[in-house]
Design a protein around this motif. Structure first.
Motif, mmCIF file in Angstrom:
data_model
loop_
_atom_site.group_PDB
_atom_site.id
_atom_site.type_symbol
_atom_site.label_atom_id
_atom_site.label_comp_id
_atom_site.label_asym_id
_atom_site.label_seq_id
_atom_site.Cartn_x
_atom_site.Cartn_y
_atom_site.Cartn_z
ATOM 1 N N LEU A 49 0.991 -1.354 0.031
ATOM 2 C CA LEU A 49 -0.045 -0.095 0.053
ATOM 3 C C LEU A 49 0.848 1.192 -0.066
ATOM 4 O O LEU A 49 1.873 1.340 0.567
ATOM 5 C CB LEU A 49 -0.946 0.053 1.082
ATOM 6 C CG LEU A 49 -1.803 -1.070 1.539
ATOM 7 C CD1 LEU A 49 -2.533 -0.997 2.727
ATOM 8 C CD2 LEU A 49 -2.920 -1.356 0.117
ATOM 9 N N SER A 50 0.444 2.306 -0.425
ATOM 10 C CA SER A 50 1.170 3.563 -0.609
ATOM 11 C C SER A 50 0.365 4.753 -0.453
ATOM 12 O O SER A 50 -0.921 4.760 -0.677
ATOM 13 C CB SER A 50 1.576 3.882 -2.041
ATOM 14 O OG SER A 50 2.377 4.987 -2.035
ATOM 15 N N SER A 51 0.593 5.838 0.443
ATOM 16 C CA SER A 51 -0.120 6.893 0.723
ATOM 17 C C SER A 51 0.659 8.204 0.186
ATOM 18 O O SER A 51 0.228 9.241 0.441
ATOM 19 C CB SER A 51 -0.313 7.053 2.231
ATOM 20 O OG SER A 51 1.110 7.066 2.634
ATOM 21 N N THR A 52 1.407 7.960 -0.953
ATOM 22 C CA THR A 52 2.282 9.397 -1.218
ATOM 23 C C THR A 52 1.243 9.987 -2.221
ATOM 24 O O THR A 52 1.617 11.250 -2.225
ATOM 25 C CB THR A 52 3.587 8.671 -2.182
ATOM 26 O OG1 THR A 52 2.980 7.830 -3.212
ATOM 27 C CG2 THR A 52 4.524 7.909 -1.163
ATOM 28 N N GLU A 53 0.304 9.524 -2.774
ATOM 29 C CA GLU A 53 -0.603 10.209 -3.677
ATOM 30 C C GLU A 53 -1.556 10.801 -2.920
ATOM 31 O O GLU A 53 -2.455 11.768 -3.532
ATOM 32 C CB GLU A 53 -1.030 9.338 -4.821
ATOM 33 C CG GLU A 53 0.104 8.694 -5.835
ATOM 34 C CD GLU A 53 0.807 9.686 -6.646
ATOM 35 O OE1 GLU A 53 0.040 10.648 -7.007
ATOM 36 O OE2 GLU A 53 2.092 9.494 -6.556
ATOM 37 N N LYS A 54 -2.056 10.603 -1.679
ATOM 38 C CA LYS A 54 -2.926 11.195 -1.030
ATOM 39 C C LYS A 54 -2.560 12.674 -0.390
ATOM 40 O O LYS A 54 -1.538 12.817 -0.025
ATOM 41 C CB LYS A 54 -3.271 10.306 0.198
ATOM 42 C CG LYS A 54 -4.076 9.214 -0.315
ATOM 43 C CD LYS A 54 -4.570 8.077 0.966
ATOM 44 C CE LYS A 54 -5.558 7.057 0.710
ATOM 45 N NZ LYS A 54 -6.067 6.462 1.675
ATOM 46 N N ILE A 55 -3.596 13.498 -0.443
ATOM 47 C CA ILE A 55 -3.322 14.713 0.224
ATOM 48 C C ILE A 55 -3.537 14.533 1.717
ATOM 49 O O ILE A 55 -4.294 14.106 2.358
ATOM 50 C CB ILE A 55 -4.548 15.899 -0.217
ATOM 51 C CG1 ILE A 55 -4.289 16.166 -1.855
ATOM 52 C CG2 ILE A 55 -4.321 16.883 0.576
ATOM 53 C CD1 ILE A 55 -3.254 16.906 -1.999
ATOM 54 N N SER A 56 -2.395 15.133 2.304
ATOM 55 C CA SER A 56 -2.441 15.399 3.720
ATOM 56 C C SER A 56 -2.266 16.749 4.462
ATOM 57 O O SER A 56 -1.795 17.524 3.672
ATOM 58 C CB SER A 56 -1.398 14.451 4.356
ATOM 59 O OG SER A 56 -0.116 14.928 3.885
ATOM 60 N N PHE A 57 -2.952 16.810 5.656
ATOM 61 C CA PHE A 57 -2.741 18.365 5.847
ATOM 62 C C PHE A 57 -2.177 18.309 7.520
ATOM 63 O O PHE A 57 -2.028 16.925 8.074
ATOM 64 C CB PHE A 57 -4.353 18.670 6.242
ATOM 65 C CG PHE A 57 -5.141 18.916 4.967
ATOM 66 C CD1 PHE A 57 -4.771 19.986 4.075
ATOM 67 C CD2 PHE A 57 -6.246 17.773 4.650
ATOM 68 C CE1 PHE A 57 -5.579 20.110 3.067
ATOM 69 C CE2 PHE A 57 -6.864 18.013 3.491
ATOM 70 C CZ PHE A 57 -6.505 19.185 2.718
ATOM 71 N N ASN A 58 -1.838 19.525 7.823
ATOM 72 C CA ASN A 58 -1.294 19.535 9.337
ATOM 73 C C ASN A 58 -2.186 20.582 10.079
ATOM 74 O O ASN A 58 -3.211 21.261 9.177
ATOM 75 C CB ASN A 58 0.163 20.368 9.090
ATOM 76 C CG ASN A 58 1.147 19.421 8.726
ATOM 77 O OD1 ASN A 58 1.321 18.285 9.234
ATOM 78 N ND2 ASN A 58 1.688 19.917 7.864
#
Length: 271
Positions: free
Chosen positions: A26-35
């Motif tokens: 699984l990879s999460s590199t393409e997902k937008i993440s927020f702080n």
């Protein structure tokens, strides 16, 4: 694989063994993440643990785990007590048995990993095992200590490589009988079953993962890019839905709509 392995050890079955690496599939590199940001200052907010009664910060060394009792008190458990419960890690995935792939309920599937050989000889062993399993339509159940816990794995062939999926334990999976015990017994006539069967047959196909997109993540990406460019996104149109209560009528309309789409296709006339 050039990525760093999540785990390295030995894959073993009786007298057969090879050195393998476990890589997350699984990879999460393409997902937008927020702080989390302070609205007033624009600075990033840091998480801090505080005492629920006094409101004062609790330092890391003073944080321990506690089990809640019915009266609201807690039994505290120290870190060394938990460490003593950890099983000894021998860095080995031991194959216990082989079984048909479809014998394992997919509800028990947890996280998938690629199994990659460490050396050239290990690759030959894994390829031979993968070919044999694929030819017989079999999978293997293995056990290992992974990430400080004992895990059960389902190992399957994928081409000439192997994929290992960690399995949830039985106590972690809700029984369908428990989840749906309140659903009434639904009676259907022959027409409803025929209509449903027709819809299924006209919509049958193969699973193509590229055909399905994360629309929410795409919308987030679009929003972030618009913010960077100083633009405002147009309001999305609300999809209109027919409020059809009768199931049979809904099935009839679905069949009718499917028939309209079929007329536009390139059907060949018999003869």
């Amino acid at each position: 694989m050039t990525r760093r392995a999540s785990w390295k050890g030995t894959l073993k079955f009786r007298t057969i063994s090879c050195e393998v690496g476990l890589y997350s599939a699984l990879s999460s590199t393409e997902k937008i993440s927020f702080n989390i940001i302070n609205r007033k200052t624009g600075h990033r907010v840091e998480r801090q643990f505080v005492d629920s009664e006094t409101g004062k910060p609790v330092e890391r060394d003073d944080q321990i785990k506690g089990y809640a009792l019915d009266n609201g008190d807690y039994i505290t458990i120290e870190g060394d007590e938990l460490a003593a419960l950890m099983p000894e890690n021998d860095k080995t995935i031991t194959l216990k048995r082989f079984l048909p792939i479809e014998a394992v309920d997919t509800l028990y599937f947890d996280r998938p990993y690629h199994l990659a050989p460490v050396g050239e000889h290990d690759g030959e062993t894994m390829a031979a095992l993968a070919r044999a399993m694929a030819a017989d339509g079999m999978a293997a159940i293995g056990e290992a200590i992974l990430f400080r816990r004992n895990r059960t794995l389902l190992i399957r062939a994928q081409g000439e490589t192997l994929v290992a999926t960690t399995l949830n334990f039985d106590y972690e999976v809700r029984s369908a009988k428990t989840a749906f015990k309140s659903i009434p017994d639904v009676k259907m006539d022959d027409e409803m079953l025929e209509l449903a069967g027709h819809i299924i047959s006209t919509k049958s196909g193969r699973f193509d993962p590229q055909a399905y997109t994360d629309r929410y993540n795409e919308a987030l990406t679009e929003l972030v890019q618009a913010k960077i460019a100083g633009k405002t996104l147009p309001k999305r149109k609300v999809e209109k839905r027919d409020n059809i209560v009768d199931l049979k009528e809904a099935l009839r309309r679905s069949v009718a709509e499917g028939g309209k789409g079929a007329r536009g296709g390139s059907r060949r006339k018999a003869g």
